[in-house]
Design a protein around this motif. Sequence first.
Motif, mmCIF file in Angstrom:
data_model
loop_
_atom_site.group_PDB
_atom_site.id
_atom_site.type_symbol
_atom_site.label_atom_id
_atom_site.label_comp_id
_atom_site.label_asym_id
_atom_site.label_seq_id
_atom_site.Cartn_x
_atom_site.Cartn_y
_atom_site.Cartn_z
ATOM 1 N N ASN A 255 0.820 -1.223 0.040
ATOM 2 C CA ASN A 255 -0.038 -0.020 0.047
ATOM 3 C C ASN A 255 0.836 1.194 -0.063
ATOM 4 N N VAL A 256 1.108 1.892 -1.084
ATOM 5 C CA VAL A 256 1.829 2.893 -1.186
ATOM 6 C C VAL A 256 1.005 4.378 -1.048
ATOM 7 N N SER A 257 -0.112 4.285 -0.559
ATOM 8 C CA SER A 257 -0.886 5.402 -0.192
ATOM 9 C C SER A 257 -0.675 5.735 1.519
ATOM 10 N N ASP A 258 -1.008 7.112 1.429
ATOM 11 C CA ASP A 258 -1.248 7.573 2.970
ATOM 12 C C ASP A 258 -1.964 8.788 2.945
ATOM 13 N N GLY A 259 -3.396 8.450 3.102
ATOM 14 C CA GLY A 259 -4.459 9.522 2.537
ATOM 15 C C GLY A 259 -4.634 9.550 1.311
ATOM 16 N N TYR A 260 -4.644 10.767 0.789
ATOM 17 C CA TYR A 260 -4.847 10.835 -0.492
ATOM 18 C C TYR A 260 -3.647 11.137 -1.456
ATOM 19 N N SER A 261 -2.400 11.109 -0.911
ATOM 20 C CA SER A 261 -1.135 11.070 -1.512
ATOM 21 C C SER A 261 -0.246 9.750 -1.088
ATOM 22 N N THR A 263 2.740 7.692 -0.050
ATOM 23 C CA THR A 263 3.365 7.602 1.449
ATOM 24 C C THR A 263 4.851 8.345 1.318
ATOM 25 N N SER A 264 5.337 9.024 2.324
ATOM 26 C CA SER A 264 6.776 9.499 2.391
ATOM 27 C C SER A 264 7.845 8.291 2.677
ATOM 28 N N LYS A 265 7.066 7.273 2.893
ATOM 29 C CA LYS A 265 8.064 5.979 3.277
ATOM 30 C C LYS A 265 8.009 5.130 1.931
ATOM 31 N N LYS A 282 15.730 -16.496 -4.607
ATOM 32 C CA LYS A 282 16.900 -17.517 -4.338
ATOM 33 C C LYS A 282 16.491 -18.732 -3.640
ATOM 34 N N GLN A 283 15.223 -18.836 -2.997
ATOM 35 C CA GLN A 283 14.950 -20.112 -2.313
ATOM 36 C C GLN A 283 13.841 -20.744 -3.373
ATOM 37 N N ASN A 284 13.667 -20.193 -4.452
ATOM 38 C CA ASN A 284 12.989 -20.950 -5.501
ATOM 39 C C ASN A 284 11.464 -20.743 -5.118
ATOM 40 N N ILE A 285 10.980 -19.878 -4.285
ATOM 41 C CA ILE A 285 9.390 -19.845 -3.959
ATOM 42 C C ILE A 285 8.701 -18.705 -4.516
ATOM 43 N N PRO A 286 7.725 -19.382 -5.248
ATOM 44 C CA PRO A 286 6.985 -18.474 -6.225
ATOM 45 C C PRO A 286 6.433 -17.216 -5.347
ATOM 46 N N PHE A 287 6.470 -16.100 -6.062
ATOM 47 C CA PHE A 287 5.989 -14.731 -5.296
ATOM 48 C C PHE A 287 5.145 -13.851 -6.401
ATOM 49 N N SER A 288 4.254 -13.130 -5.963
ATOM 50 C CA SER A 288 3.422 -12.174 -6.377
ATOM 51 C C SER A 288 3.518 -10.623 -5.935
ATOM 52 N N LEU A 289 3.126 -9.826 -6.790
ATOM 53 C CA LEU A 289 3.026 -8.457 -6.441
ATOM 54 C C LEU A 289 1.597 -7.666 -6.595
ATOM 55 N N CYS A 290 1.420 -7.208 -5.696
ATOM 56 C CA CYS A 290 -0.074 -6.297 -5.650
ATOM 57 C C CYS A 290 0.163 -5.005 -5.079
ATOM 58 N N MET A 291 0.139 -3.886 -6.018
ATOM 59 C CA MET A 291 0.481 -2.673 -5.546
ATOM 60 C C MET A 291 -0.559 -1.672 -5.889
ATOM 61 N N ASN A 292 -1.111 -0.691 -5.225
ATOM 62 C CA ASN A 292 -2.190 -0.053 -5.458
ATOM 63 C C ASN A 292 -1.884 0.998 -6.083
ATOM 64 N N ILE A 293 -1.212 0.959 -7.526
ATOM 65 C CA ILE A 293 -0.825 2.310 -8.415
ATOM 66 C C ILE A 293 -1.652 1.767 -9.533
ATOM 67 N N PHE A 325 6.412 9.286 -6.559
ATOM 68 C CA PHE A 325 5.341 10.032 -5.643
ATOM 69 C C PHE A 325 4.575 10.689 -6.579
ATOM 70 N N HIS A 326 4.412 10.565 -8.124
ATOM 71 C CA HIS A 326 3.392 11.056 -8.943
ATOM 72 C C HIS A 326 2.362 9.983 -9.432
ATOM 73 N N SER A 327 2.623 8.683 -8.946
ATOM 74 C CA SER A 327 2.087 7.602 -9.523
ATOM 75 C C SER A 327 0.570 7.870 -9.019
ATOM 76 N N PRO A 328 -0.265 7.498 -9.829
ATOM 77 C CA PRO A 328 -1.931 7.312 -9.719
ATOM 78 C C PRO A 328 -2.194 6.326 -8.799
ATOM 79 N N THR A 329 -2.967 6.563 -7.768
ATOM 80 C CA THR A 329 -3.262 5.424 -6.878
ATOM 81 C C THR A 329 -4.762 5.187 -6.653
ATOM 82 N N ILE A 330 -5.059 3.766 -6.385
ATOM 83 C CA ILE A 330 -6.406 3.506 -6.038
ATOM 84 C C ILE A 330 -6.439 3.096 -4.649
ATOM 85 N N PRO A 331 -7.726 3.222 -3.949
ATOM 86 C CA PRO A 331 -7.850 2.685 -2.543
ATOM 87 C C PRO A 331 -7.423 1.205 -2.363
#
Length: 398
Positions: A255-261, A263-265, A282-293, A325-331
């Motif tokens: 979650n890259v959002s902090d309110g309507y902008s 996050t500074s982190k 490295k461990q050959n573990i399948p992984f996925s990414l979900c980011m609210n951009i 920091f300019h990426s459009p986000t969704i809730p």
Amino acid sequence: MQWKKIVIEDRFLSILAFLGIVFMIGSFYINSWLMFGAGLMIILIAAGNSYYLKHIGVGLFFDNNRNRNRFFIGDKGEWSLRFLNQGLPIMKGNLSIYFDSAVVPVSGEYHIHSSRVDISLPFSMGQKEKVNIKIPFKAEKRGLSKIRKMELHIPHFFGFGDTILEFSDVINLEALVYPKATSVRNIDKHKSVKPGHNPSNFSLFEDNMGPIGTRDYLPTDSFNRINWKASARKMTLQTKEYERINEAGAVLFINVSDGYSVTSKLEFLMSSTAEMAYFFHKQNIPFSLCMNIRSAGFTPFTYLPLGSGKDHLQKLLDLLAIADFHSPTIPHEQVLFFYKRHLPIAPTMIHAGIRSERSDGYIQEWLREGVQLLELQMNNESAFLEPMKMKLKDVAGE
């Protein structure tokens, strides 16, 4: 048409042309060949100057082939700009380049304004000449750097004006700078207690499709696990050994959002996510990414399906580099709702960023289904994973 042209003529040129006409007319009254020649020369200079300004740049082509290079912070690379001039010679020109400050030139004078690097270079080309201009740079920080603007300023020989050529198409040169990985403690605590297809030294489940070897028989071993051929060969009872397996896979919810902008982190989140991706790779573990951009397509947010391998890791790092920091986000709640409805559930869920009460409602459903829930925490610029702590009222209502 590649170039947008702006012609700036000096007002003195019009005055000079008018003066040449006056000289030529006056020469007939005073019968002076010298005055006539001077007037003619002035008119030719003015006409030549105007012709040069209006036709310069016609036949100038820029090789705009798509080229994306990837770097780690501290790596060195270069912009390579290839030109072909099939028109008038270009003399004493000045090429201005504007690109994002994720990379900076390693030499020469440049300026940075609003996260954009401005650099100017001398530019001259003869007719039917090819030129390759190289701008060495250093990867300075995480991000996507593109050449946003390119202008060529061409003065006239006599100084009576300028022609400005602005490249009108999108320039297809990009430099991706990957985030610097931040150490994440307790990441090795990622384990699953469900059967699956991934080898594991700590699993309670075995792959019964075929033994991987034998060992000496123990009184606690089941009788149907005895390998009779191996026992006859070694003249002692041998027990079949099977590979231990479990279900593996982790989905990273960021979650890259902090309110309507944003996050500074953001840098902390991208660096920590990169470290976790390296570990899973490295461990050959399948992984996925979900980011609210926000993203176009069936999935309205930035999504990388469950997978593994070098190419999969590169795709994830590309997504982390592009986020800014300019990426459009969704809730974030919409991300969880969509994932719950349309996407497959992984055995482990790792959450990073702010978690709202509405988010906890969806997360509770995964908890009931036996999904391992972990949360990324920050402590004095360091990162660590811990079991997700749900609020008391959520646990009470379970």
